[in-house]
Design a protein around this motif. Structure first.
Motif, PDB file in Angstrom:
ATOM      1  N   ILE A  63      -1.817   6.891  -0.654  1.00 54.43           N
ATOM      2  CA  ILE A  63      -2.065   5.476  -0.904  1.00 54.43           C
ATOM      3  C   ILE A  63      -1.771   4.715   0.380  1.00 54.43           C
ATOM      4  O   ILE A  63      -0.669   4.800   0.910  1.00 54.43           O
ATOM      5  CB  ILE A  63      -1.178   4.967  -2.056  1.00 54.43           C
ATOM      6  CG1 ILE A  63      -1.462   5.801  -3.317  1.00 54.43           C
ATOM      7  CG2 ILE A  63      -1.445   3.497  -2.323  1.00 54.43           C
ATOM      8  CD1 ILE A  63      -0.659   5.396  -4.507  1.00 54.43           C
ATOM      9  N   PRO A  64      -2.779   4.010   0.906  1.00 51.26           N
ATOM     10  CA  PRO A  64      -2.610   3.425   2.235  1.00 51.26           C
ATOM     11  C   PRO A  64      -1.700   2.194   2.259  1.00 51.26           C
ATOM     12  O   PRO A  64      -1.262   1.777   3.320  1.00 51.26           O
ATOM     13  CB  PRO A  64      -4.037   3.049   2.625  1.00 51.26           C
ATOM     14  CG  PRO A  64      -4.723   2.820   1.318  1.00 51.26           C
ATOM     15  CD  PRO A  64      -4.104   3.757   0.342  1.00 51.26           C
ATOM     16  N   ASP A  65      -1.437   1.586   1.124  1.00 50.77           N
ATOM     17  CA  ASP A  65      -0.568   0.410   1.170  1.00 50.77           C
ATOM     18  C   ASP A  65       0.419   0.441  -0.003  1.00 50.77           C
ATOM     19  O   ASP A  65       0.693   1.495  -0.560  1.00 50.77           O
ATOM     20  CB  ASP A  65      -1.386  -0.888   1.192  1.00 50.77           C
ATOM     21  CG  ASP A  65      -2.328  -0.978   0.000  1.00 50.77           C
ATOM     22  OD1 ASP A  65      -2.086  -0.289  -0.990  1.00 50.77           O
ATOM     23  OD2 ASP A  65      -3.299  -1.749   0.088  1.00 50.77           O
ATOM     24  N   ALA A  66       0.946  -0.717  -0.363  1.00 48.01           N
ATOM     25  CA  ALA A  66       2.023  -0.773  -1.338  1.00 48.01           C
ATOM     26  C   ALA A  66       1.533  -0.864  -2.778  1.00 48.01           C
ATOM     27  O   ALA A  66       2.289  -1.194  -3.663  1.00 48.01           O
ATOM     28  CB  ALA A  66       2.935  -1.957  -1.028  1.00 48.01           C
ATOM     29  N   ARG A  67       0.247  -0.551  -3.001  1.00 42.61           N
ATOM     30  CA  ARG A  67      -0.277  -0.579  -4.371  1.00 42.61           C
ATOM     31  C   ARG A  67       0.517   0.354  -5.277  1.00 42.61           C
ATOM     32  O   ARG A  67       0.924   1.431  -4.857  1.00 42.61           O
ATOM     33  CB  ARG A  67      -1.725  -0.104  -4.362  1.00 42.61           C
ATOM     34  CG  ARG A  67      -2.720  -1.222  -4.268  1.00 42.61           C
ATOM     35  CD  ARG A  67      -4.119  -0.652  -4.224  1.00 42.61           C
ATOM     36  NE  ARG A  67      -4.468  -0.266  -2.845  1.00 42.61           N
ATOM     37  CZ  ARG A  67      -5.623   0.312  -2.548  1.00 42.61           C
ATOM     38  NH1 ARG A  67      -6.481   0.610  -3.483  1.00 42.61           N
ATOM     39  NH2 ARG A  67      -5.896   0.604  -1.297  1.00 42.61           N
ATOM     40  N   GLU A  68       0.689  -0.046  -6.521  1.00 41.52           N
ATOM     41  CA  GLU A  68       1.349   0.835  -7.481  1.00 41.52           C
ATOM     42  C   GLU A  68       0.556   0.839  -8.777  1.00 41.52           C
ATOM     43  O   GLU A  68       0.033  -0.185  -9.182  1.00 41.52           O
ATOM     44  CB  GLU A  68       2.796   0.378  -7.717  1.00 41.52           C
ATOM     45  CG  GLU A  68       3.675   0.794  -6.561  1.00 41.52           C
ATOM     46  CD  GLU A  68       5.096   0.301  -6.649  1.00 41.52           C
ATOM     47  OE1 GLU A  68       5.497  -0.156  -7.725  1.00 41.52           O
ATOM     48  OE2 GLU A  68       5.780   0.380  -5.629  1.00 41.52           O
TER      49      GLU A  68
ATOM     50  N   PHE B  26      -0.062  -8.471  -1.422  1.00 38.76           N
ATOM     51  CA  PHE B  26       1.043  -9.060  -2.180  1.00 38.76           C
ATOM     52  C   PHE B  26       1.702 -10.232  -1.453  1.00 38.76           C
ATOM     53  O   PHE B  26       2.746 -10.716  -1.883  1.00 38.76           O
ATOM     54  CB  PHE B  26       2.109  -8.001  -2.459  1.00 38.76           C
ATOM     55  CG  PHE B  26       1.592  -6.797  -3.186  1.00 38.76           C
ATOM     56  CD1 PHE B  26       1.561  -6.766  -4.567  1.00 38.76           C
ATOM     57  CD2 PHE B  26       1.120  -5.698  -2.485  1.00 38.76           C
ATOM     58  CE1 PHE B  26       1.079  -5.653  -5.240  1.00 38.76           C
ATOM     59  CE2 PHE B  26       0.640  -4.580  -3.159  1.00 38.76           C
ATOM     60  CZ  PHE B  26       0.614  -4.554  -4.538  1.00 38.76           C
TER      61      PHE B  26
ATOM     62  N   ARG C 125       7.987   9.598  -4.343  1.00 36.14           N
ATOM     63  CA  ARG C 125       6.750   9.226  -3.652  1.00 36.14           C
ATOM     64  C   ARG C 125       6.998   8.031  -2.734  1.00 36.14           C
ATOM     65  O   ARG C 125       6.564   8.018  -1.583  1.00 36.14           O
ATOM     66  CB  ARG C 125       5.680   8.867  -4.683  1.00 36.14           C
ATOM     67  CG  ARG C 125       4.535   8.063  -4.102  1.00 36.14           C
ATOM     68  CD  ARG C 125       3.582   7.609  -5.180  1.00 36.14           C
ATOM     69  NE  ARG C 125       2.646   8.662  -5.537  1.00 36.14           N
ATOM     70  CZ  ARG C 125       1.552   8.935  -4.817  1.00 36.14           C
ATOM     71  NH1 ARG C 125       1.285   8.262  -3.728  1.00 36.14           N
ATOM     72  NH2 ARG C 125       0.732   9.879  -5.192  1.00 36.14           N
TER      73      ARG C 125
ATOM     74  N   VAL D  35       3.239  -2.897   6.675  1.00 38.35           N
ATOM     75  CA  VAL D  35       3.979  -2.232   5.599  1.00 38.35           C
ATOM     76  C   VAL D  35       3.141  -2.136   4.323  1.00 38.35           C
ATOM     77  O   VAL D  35       3.645  -1.730   3.282  1.00 38.35           O
ATOM     78  CB  VAL D  35       5.307  -2.955   5.277  1.00 38.35           C
ATOM     79  CG1 VAL D  35       6.203  -3.022   6.496  1.00 38.35           C
ATOM     80  CG2 VAL D  35       5.054  -4.341   4.726  1.00 38.35           C
ATOM     81  N   GLY D  36       1.862  -2.509   4.421  1.00 34.81           N
ATOM     82  CA  GLY D  36       0.966  -2.355   3.274  1.00 34.81           C
ATOM     83  C   GLY D  36       1.152  -3.396   2.191  1.00 34.81           C
ATOM     84  O   GLY D  36       0.772  -3.175   1.049  1.00 34.81           O
ATOM     85  N   MET D  37       1.735  -4.549   2.553  1.00 36.82           N
ATOM     86  CA  MET D  37       1.977  -5.565   1.529  1.00 36.82           C
ATOM     87  C   MET D  37       0.940  -6.679   1.574  1.00 36.82           C
ATOM     88  O   MET D  37       1.111  -7.719   0.930  1.00 36.82           O
ATOM     89  CB  MET D  37       3.379  -6.141   1.664  1.00 36.82           C
ATOM     90  CG  MET D  37       4.502  -5.200   1.248  1.00 36.82           C
ATOM     91  SD  MET D  37       4.461  -4.773  -0.501  1.00 36.82           S
ATOM     92  CE  MET D  37       5.052  -6.295  -1.224  1.00 36.82           C
TER      93      MET D  37
ATOM     94  N   GLN E 108       8.393  -1.848  -3.117  1.00 36.69           N
ATOM     95  CA  GLN E 108       7.715  -2.981  -2.478  1.00 36.69           C
ATOM     96  C   GLN E 108       8.724  -3.945  -1.864  1.00 36.69           C
ATOM     97  O   GLN E 108       8.499  -4.509  -0.796  1.00 36.69           O
ATOM     98  CB  GLN E 108       6.838  -3.695  -3.508  1.00 36.69           C
ATOM     99  CG  GLN E 108       5.641  -2.856  -3.934  1.00 36.69           C
ATOM    100  CD  GLN E 108       4.901  -3.439  -5.119  1.00 36.69           C
ATOM    101  OE1 GLN E 108       5.484  -4.181  -5.921  1.00 36.69           O
ATOM    102  NE2 GLN E 108       3.638  -3.106  -5.265  1.00 36.69           N
TER     103      GLN E 108
ATOM    104  N   ARG F 249       9.764  -2.640   1.352  1.00 35.29           N
ATOM    105  CA  ARG F 249       8.723  -2.872   2.358  1.00 35.29           C
ATOM    106  C   ARG F 249       8.805  -4.299   2.902  1.00 35.29           C
ATOM    107  O   ARG F 249       8.597  -4.527   4.098  1.00 35.29           O
ATOM    108  CB  ARG F 249       7.341  -2.652   1.754  1.00 35.29           C
ATOM    109  CG  ARG F 249       7.009  -1.190   1.510  1.00 35.29           C
ATOM    110  CD  ARG F 249       5.674  -1.112   0.775  1.00 35.29           C
ATOM    111  NE  ARG F 249       5.434   0.207   0.228  1.00 35.29           N
ATOM    112  CZ  ARG F 249       4.618   1.111   0.789  1.00 35.29           C
ATOM    113  NH1 ARG F 249       3.989   0.823   1.901  1.00 35.29           N
ATOM    114  NH2 ARG F 249       4.443   2.289   0.228  1.00 35.29           N
TER     115      ARG F 249
ATOM    116  N   LEU G 299      -2.480  12.039  -3.737  1.00 37.44           N
ATOM    117  CA  LEU G 299      -3.209  10.909  -3.143  1.00 37.44           C
ATOM    118  C   LEU G 299      -2.409  10.284  -2.012  1.00 37.44           C
ATOM    119  O   LEU G 299      -1.186  10.186  -2.076  1.00 37.44           O
ATOM    120  CB  LEU G 299      -3.455   9.824  -4.193  1.00 37.44           C
ATOM    121  CG  LEU G 299      -4.450  10.120  -5.302  1.00 37.44           C
ATOM    122  CD1 LEU G 299      -4.633   8.867  -6.136  1.00 37.44           C
ATOM    123  CD2 LEU G 299      -5.764  10.574  -4.715  1.00 37.44           C
TER     124      LEU G 299
END
Lengths: 417, 256
Positions: free
Chosen positions: A382-387, B137, B178, B132-134, B149, B152, A380
């Motif tokens: 994942i486009p952002d910092a989701r976990e 958050f 990852r 940075v995709g935060m 995170q 980031r 996958l």
């Protein structure tokens, strides 16, 4: 200051005590936070102890007994103590805790020797200096209040003005240095703030216990907020409340001031540590228990499903044998599941109700999603910092990603239950 | 890549730099240059002085001799053109602060240490957080974040500084594969946006496959140049000693 003293519903003496304790509480609370958050609380302890010889020397040099003169001596000794801690750390390559231990004990010993010397030498004049050991609220003068209040106000103003540099340096010293902040100067300023807080409070709380007033307000405030600006405000308020309550109790019950204030502070900090939402012990252990209970119930539910799949509906004892869990645990789990309407018991044998079957289905789906993640998650983007959260993959990853994941898994010949 | 990058003026030059911790040199006579708009790595064994070099560049580590040039000017005059990202474990992650507040720190120097942040500052902060995709958050307390995170957030703070040169100290330490790959993609996209990104890194395999340029350091410069040249088996042996000798495969898997 007169108007304030008249405004308060106390006698003149108590009003002075009250105002003094509020000032010391605010100063120690706000300024102490900078030591606690830098993990330098014990420097505060060492510097408090280090003020004692300063007070004695100031008295020997000037013969004065008023709080303001002695405070100058305390401040000088505090700075010397701070410099010595730094010097021992730097030159001797000695760890901070050891340096603190050396300075705390040696300065305090010197202070005690000087106090004893003064007591033998000149009995009458020494009276009063020993209050710097355990603190005494009585005997503060209105003029002392003005000096304490001004010092406190000026340092709070500086904290407000320099809030951003202080916050940046406090959180990340090397980043602060890399954007051109004068970090050495800021460290010096933070030490100065600590000394000021101690000097304001040491006469009332005492050298031995002063550290409590520096630490307790921040410990309490940290339990209640995760924002530095708010933390400083709360620490100031907590400090003022603890200081004034303790001082008034000690004045009315003729108890020693420092210890009374510290005991009040301890109660407040203990309550915050136990009861604070989210960070409190109670909240966290409640959550831990709920999580364990949930894990148990889910496990028993899966075991029951497995048993039903394999043969006739089991009895409680059969289920315990099959699942390999202690019977008491199985009973506990079954009780919860029954209460949730998942079970139907006929002649001691356990069946799943319709809603129970639904729960099993949802649970198995969640588990299979997690297995799919473990096997195919790496494909996958994942486009952002989701976990992903194993307990709830769908909401932690979002619907789109979850669907893509399942699609990848199916393409890979993987079968979801 | 190498031919193109040699034509550009170096974004960062280190000339004969010596720096020491209590009289023992951590960096000795180090020469290096990093071309503009490249993703460059500083690699070398433990104690090679990698972090010290970054600190010396931004002025956190006193220098005994030598100098650093940023865009051809002495570093001390051009410090606003560098964004430094310290090691993650250098800070207390239980500190009472939110993601957004940390990123705002990247704007303080430009905006002034006392005056309010302007609208542009807030826009830059929000953009950096999104980049940075935060985004989801932004209001979180930093203690609630995972290692990746947190990294980031640090990168977002550096982005908000708008500096053309970004220095990162061990950004991939303690994150899973990852996350490392995602962070690396992020750094590559930052490079593609025209910035020069210099990273202290351990994994020679990753550096070989994804970086443009490398400085191989072991107190002294062992090699500096495009990865194919600077990370040759021969120079790796010189940097790591006999332990890294042997086949390419072994070297590729080497992590110091």
């Amino acid at each position: 200051m007169d108007w304030l003293i008249n405004l308060l519903p106390f006698s003149y003496t108590d009003s002075v005590v009250f105002i003094g304790a509020v000032i010391l509480g605010v100063a120690a609370g706000v300024l102490g936070a900078f030591a606690v958050l830098r993990q330098r609380s014990l420097v505060g302890d060492a510097l408090s102890h280090a003020t004692l010889p300063g007070v004695c020397v100031a008295f020997i040099a000037t013969g004065a007994k008023d709080a303001s003169t002695l405070a100058v001596g305390a401040a000088v000794a505090g700075f010397i103590g701070a410099a010595m801690i730094l010097a021992i750390e730097r030159t001797g390559r000695i760890r901070p805790d050891a340096a603190i231990g050396v300075v705390l004990t040696s300065f305090f010993s010197l202070g005690i020797v000087l106090l004893t010397f003064l007591a033998n030498f000149n009995n009458a004049n020494q009276a009063g200096l020993d209050r710097y050991l355990f603190g005494q609220a009585a005997g503060l003068l209105e003029s002392d209040l003005v000096a304490m209040g001004s010092l406190c106000a000026v340092s709070l103003l500086l904290v407000a003005l320099a809030f951003r540099p202080l916050k940046t340096a406090l959180f990340d010293m090397s980043f602060a240095g890399s954007v051109g902040l004068p970090v050495r100067l800021i460290e010096l300023a933070m030490t100065a703030m600590l000394v000021i807080a101690i000097v304001i409070g040491v006469r009332t709380v005492g050298a031995i216990l002063m550290v409590a007033m520096l630490v307790v307000p921040t410990v309490t405030a940290r339990q209640l907020t995760s924002r530095l600006s708010l933390l400083l405000v709360i620490a100031g308020i907590v400090g003022a409340m603890v200081g004034s309550t303790g001082a008034l109790i000690s004045a009315s019950a003729t108890l020693p001031t420092g210890p009374t204030i510290v005991i009040v502070g301890f109660c407040v900090a203990l309550m915050a540590i136990l009861l604070a939402p989210r960070r409190g012990v109670l909240w966290r252990s409640g959550k831990l228990l709920r999580d364990r209970r949930r894990a148990l119930n889910e496990g028993v539910l899966i075991d029951l499903e497995t048993a039903l799949h394999a043969g006739a509906p089991p009895t409680t004892e059969e289920l315990a044998t099959l699942s390999g869990r202690p019977a008491s645990q199985v009973k506990k789990g079954l009780r919860d599941l029954d209460r949730a309407g998942a079970l139907r018991t006929e002649q001691g044998r356990i069946h799943l109700t319709e809603s129970g079957a639904g729960m099993v289905h949802a649970l198995l789906h969640q588990r299979s999603l997690w297995s799919a993640w473990l096997e195919y998650g790496w494909t996958l983007d994942i486009p952002d910092a989701r976990e992903p959260d194993p307990r709830d993959l769908k909401s932690s990853l979002g619907d789109d990603l979850t669907n893509t994941l399942l699609q990848r898994a199916r393409e890979g010949g993987w079968t979801a239950s | 890549m190498s031919a193109a990058s040699e034509l550009k003026a170096p974004a960062l030059e280190v000339r004969r730099l010596t720096a020491s911790y209590s009289s023992r040199p951590a960096l000795w006579d180090v020469d290096a240059e990093f071309p503009e708009s490249s993703l460059a790595a500083i690699v070398g064994p433990n104690g090679a002085g990698k972090s010290t070099l970054l600190k010396a560049i931004v002025g956190l580590q006193p220098v005994d001799a030598g100098h650093v040039l940023i865009d051809g000017k002495p570093a001390s005059e051009n410090l606003d053109r560098v964004a430094y990202v310290p090691q993650r474990d250098a800070v207390d992650w239980d500190f009472p602060i939110t993601v957004k507040e940390v990123v705002e720190m990247g704007r303080y120097r430009e905006a002034g240490w006392i005056s309010r942040l302007g609208q542009r500052d807030h826009e830059l902060v929000d953009q950096a957080i999104e980049r940075v995709g935060m985004g989801p958050f932004a209001r979180r307390q930093i203690g609630e974040l995972s290692g990746g995170q947190r990294q980031r957030v640090f990168i977002a703070r550096a982005l908000a500084q708008e500096a053309p040169l970004m220095l990162l100290d061990e950004p991939f330490a303690g994150v899973d594969a990852r996350t490392e790959s995602a962070l690396l993609d992020l750094l590559l996209s930052i490079r593609d946006g025209g910035r020069t990104v210099v990273v202290v890194h351990h994994d020679i395999g990753t550096v070989r496959s994804r970086f443009d340029w490398a400085l191989l350091l072991n107190v002294r410069t062992v090699a500096c140049g495009p990865v194919a040249e600077s990370l040759s088996p021969d120079s790796l042996r010189r940097a790591y000693g006999g332990s890294a000798g042997g086949s390419d495969v072994e070297l590729g898997e080497w992590t110091g």
